[in-house]
Motif scaffolding. Sequence first.
Motif, PDB file in Angstrom:
ATOM      1  N   PHE A 125      42.977  28.633  19.466  1.00 16.72           N
ATOM      2  CA  PHE A 125      42.580  29.908  20.039  1.00 16.72           C
ATOM      3  C   PHE A 125      41.474  29.677  21.067  1.00 16.72           C
ATOM      4  N   SER A 126      41.560  30.368  22.206  1.00 18.00           N
ATOM      5  CA  SER A 126      40.537  30.251  23.242  1.00 18.00           C
ATOM      6  C   SER A 126      39.433  31.272  22.981  1.00 18.00           C
ATOM      7  N   VAL A 127      38.244  30.785  22.648  1.00 22.51           N
ATOM      8  CA  VAL A 127      37.133  31.700  22.365  1.00 22.51           C
ATOM      9  C   VAL A 127      36.675  32.430  23.621  1.00 22.51           C
ATOM     10  N   ASP A 128      37.057  31.917  24.799  1.00 20.56           N
ATOM     11  CA  ASP A 128      36.686  32.547  26.059  1.00 20.56           C
ATOM     12  C   ASP A 128      37.815  33.412  26.629  1.00 20.56           C
ATOM     13  N   LYS A 129      38.763  33.776  25.796  1.00 16.15           N
ATOM     14  CA  LYS A 129      39.924  34.557  26.235  1.00 16.15           C
ATOM     15  C   LYS A 129      39.505  35.825  26.970  1.00 16.15           C
ATOM     16  N   GLU A 130      38.656  36.646  26.353  1.00 16.74           N
ATOM     17  CA  GLU A 130      38.280  37.931  26.944  1.00 16.74           C
ATOM     18  C   GLU A 130      37.548  37.737  28.260  1.00 16.74           C
ATOM     19  N   TRP A 131      36.708  36.707  28.339  1.00 12.73           N
ATOM     20  CA  TRP A 131      35.993  36.437  29.589  1.00 12.73           C
ATOM     21  C   TRP A 131      36.977  36.063  30.681  1.00 12.73           C
ATOM     22  N   ARG A 132      37.943  35.235  30.361  1.00 12.66           N
ATOM     23  CA  ARG A 132      38.938  34.798  31.343  1.00 12.66           C
ATOM     24  C   ARG A 132      39.754  35.990  31.859  1.00 12.66           C
ATOM     25  N   LEU A 133      40.178  36.833  30.953  1.00 12.32           N
ATOM     26  CA  LEU A 133      40.973  37.996  31.352  1.00 12.32           C
ATOM     27  C   LEU A 133      40.154  38.966  32.197  1.00 12.32           C
ATOM     28  N   ALA A 134      38.919  39.215  31.790  1.00 11.85           N
ATOM     29  CA  ALA A 134      38.056  40.142  32.528  1.00 11.85           C
ATOM     30  C   ALA A 134      37.716  39.600  33.906  1.00 11.85           C
ATOM     31  N   ASN A 135      37.477  38.290  33.984  1.00 15.03           N
ATOM     32  CA  ASN A 135      37.142  37.665  35.264  1.00 15.03           C
ATOM     33  C   ASN A 135      38.309  37.743  36.235  1.00 15.03           C
ATOM     34  N   ALA A 136      39.516  37.536  35.716  1.00 15.86           N
ATOM     35  CA  ALA A 136      40.704  37.626  36.567  1.00 15.86           C
ATOM     36  C   ALA A 136      40.893  39.051  37.075  1.00 15.86           C
ATOM     37  N   LYS A 137      40.686  40.012  36.197  1.00 14.59           N
ATOM     38  CA  LYS A 137      40.841  41.421  36.586  1.00 14.59           C
ATOM     39  C   LYS A 137      39.800  41.815  37.622  1.00 14.59           C
ATOM     40  N   ASN A 139      38.373  40.022  39.785  1.00 17.68           N
ATOM     41  CA  ASN A 139      38.626  39.373  41.066  1.00 17.68           C
ATOM     42  C   ASN A 139      40.052  39.585  41.565  1.00 17.68           C
ATOM     43  N   ASN A 140      40.740  40.503  40.886  1.00 14.52           N
ATOM     44  CA  ASN A 140      42.106  40.885  41.285  1.00 14.52           C
ATOM     45  C   ASN A 140      43.024  39.670  41.388  1.00 14.52           C
ATOM     46  N   ARG A 141      42.959  38.822  40.360  1.00 17.92           N
ATOM     47  CA  ARG A 141      43.797  37.631  40.330  1.00 17.92           C
ATOM     48  C   ARG A 141      44.816  37.756  39.210  1.00 17.92           C
ATOM     49  N   SER A 142      46.021  37.272  39.461  1.00 18.80           N
ATOM     50  CA  SER A 142      47.047  37.285  38.416  1.00 18.80           C
ATOM     51  C   SER A 142      46.842  36.132  37.434  1.00 18.80           C
ATOM     52  N   PHE A 143      46.214  35.050  37.918  1.00 18.32           N
ATOM     53  CA  PHE A 143      45.987  33.882  37.061  1.00 18.32           C
ATOM     54  C   PHE A 143      44.624  33.986  36.392  1.00 18.32           C
ATOM     55  N   SER A 144      44.636  33.901  35.062  1.00 19.33           N
ATOM     56  CA  SER A 144      43.384  34.010  34.310  1.00 19.33           C
ATOM     57  C   SER A 144      42.978  32.696  33.654  1.00 19.33           C
ATOM     58  N   GLY A 145      43.928  31.770  33.505  1.00 17.34           N
ATOM     59  CA  GLY A 145      43.632  30.543  32.785  1.00 17.34           C
ATOM     60  C   GLY A 145      43.756  30.703  31.288  1.00 17.34           C
TER      61      GLY A 145
END
Length: 273
Positions: A125-137, A139-145
Amino acid sequence: MKWLITGDTHGKVAERLENIITNMKNFKPNEVSLIILGDVGLNYWGNKTDIKNKKICEIYGIYLYCIRGNHEMRPTDVKGMVTIFDENVNGLIHYEEEYPHIRYFLDGGSYVINGYNVLTIGGAFSVDKEWRLANAKANNRSFSGWFENEQLDDFEREKITEYIRGNHYDFVFTHTCPYEWMPTDLFLPMIDQSSVDKTMEEWLSDLRNEISYDVWCFGHYHTNRIEKPFVEQYYEYWEDLDIIAKRWKDFRKNGKLTGNDAYLPKSPFFYEH
């Protein structure tokens, strides 16, 4: 073939390979294989960056055998990936024909490596999941990592358990580790642990009681140390499988680490759990 093992590389595989070539005596291309315990980073972007990094890795002539981490695509989701029987490990692996030195273990795969019976299991499990998703949103990016299928699902876990139950392995290689071995001293202080899905770790705890093993190695937590007797955690360090096997064979005989092994970094929980 000389077999080495190391921890997460996060796309910086070339740096690890340079280190190995610089420090290994009598290095010969195509006669060295490196097992990476997840988050390799070669199937991260899904674009030209991945292609560039794979081409660079091919130059070194070292075979890469990769456990699947959480911060990367599943090999089966990569275009052009095929499954073949690999005589080097006596089992099925995934690989792309353009990059013959880069190979990916199956989750729940059983192999024979340099005479050792080996089990491989990826995912976490990625503990940084929410940060990655929020950062992508933001910056209007489809890729979140973040990859939705980073963990094994219920069906996959049950299938693996049934397949390996009762087996003995000389080595178990996983990305994360059983729940009771989780290195709590390495947990990130800004992460609310109640929000962390520990399904994989809980399952691995159950799984280790279904099999027998000599040595268990994992990555994921970004440090290099012996977590407990017969359990090793890897990050930047790399080591020869034969040396690891001998270390714990001697430990069974002597009841302690001796020689240079006595000075290896150890977890504060070394004799616990």
